[in-house]
Design a protein around this motif. Sequence first.
Motif: not given
Length: 499
Positions: A483-499
């Motif tokens: 169960m813990a292998e499932h990582r949720l994709a998050r739009k605002i977290v991805e945007e934070m990491g891209a900055k």
Amino acid sequence: MSQRPDLVLVNPGGRERIYQQLGNELTAIEPPLWCRLIAGYAIDRGKSVVIVDSEAEGMGPASVAERVKALNPVLVGMVVFGHQPSASTQQMVAAGESCAAIKAVAPEIPIIIVGGHVSALPERTLAEEQVDFACKGEGPATVVQLLDWLELGAETDPTEVAGLVWRDGEDEIRVNMSAPLISDLDADLHGNVWHLLPMEKYRAHNWQCFGDLGARMPYASIYTSLGCPYKCSFCCINAPFDANRYRMRSPVQVVAEVDRLYRTYGVKTFKIIDEMFVLNDRHVTAICDGLIELGYSDELNFWAYARVDTVKPAMLAKLRKAGIRWLALGIESGSKHVRDGADKALKYEDIVGIVRDIQKAGICVIGNYIFGLPDDTVATMRETLDLAKELNCEFANFYSAMAYPGSGLYTQAVENGWALPDGWAGFSQHSYDCKPLPTEHCSAAQVLKFRDDAFHEYFADPRYLGMVAQRFGWDTRKHIEDMAEHRLARKIVEEMGAK
């Protein structure tokens, strides 16, 4: 049903939008409570009813629309309550798409939309969604009165339909006086329409059946009370009820419903939907005594909500004997300062003490925690995670603070101009678009990233996994690791990491 039904009630789906890949196997699929309650109320008043549970049936909006078109009812009720108060808003995406699909193929069939979110924002809902009516209030009386009005020919304005929100011409939206809350739950909100539901489709959460994951089906959810007398700022439970009203069913009727489900459908795994089951001692004791008297309570597996300050150690043995195997506690924060700010004044020692008492009684605990409450900092969120790891409950839910429509936080957010999600999908805790409230010290992306990291830290903790293996066996430990292998994709977290 060969003849045209008066009413078709739709439970919107969209589980994949709400939970991403977690919705495939891990989440519960629950019988829709308010579809049952409205259906029973309408049938008792001579109406014919069909329930379309698109979530359980895996139906998309187009399939729902074709089913409704084929049935050709007098009225469609889109019931957007969800399986917990906060789920109403996140279900609005699927509900809106289904309403639009119905209008595309059968524009002449009127639709009323009902639910907690709708009741909190009735005028906005009517303005934004492709529906003819909205409901302010809990719904049963409004739906039946609207049916009566439609069946009389709708020749006058529906001003007498209590709780109805409707268009007066093209531009004006009118909100009728609310319907009084239904007081006799046993007579009027019994919900005894299980035959209208696909009972073979429902399943429990994975954690409720740790140790025997094959027992997730058959499954049913029941209620013993409606509403909550408390006023936690983050909760929207009372939006449909216009007040902090708390109403209880007869314990005799609750026990009879359990027995009927056990004998008719073989259900042994149950959820008690009440926002606060362990609250009124007399009510809880009578239900437990009745369940024990059935003679098979040792076969039952219930889970229910409780508060730390309402659970009394003296009642725990009876709860366990009655088949209550899991209690969900709203612990919320590890910081006293943050808990006080959220109107949740609990002491650290009380939290630890009652969790240990519950576990000693043989009842598993689900700890519910919230990150990003208004006074939270990174340090206080870390306090919350540290408390969760110290308590080491058999399961934990980690949430980020959301300003759900109908809650005190939503009112604060609107008044203060706080950033809210761009759409209703953003209110879902597990969606790609999830956007929690920022705090004075943390951005929404920081809160969400902390929440997601906390989930994986907790469920990968060796102490937790060791406890699970000892309590439930190695198969359950492996299930949790998967169960813990499932990582949720998050739009605002991805945007934070891209900055």
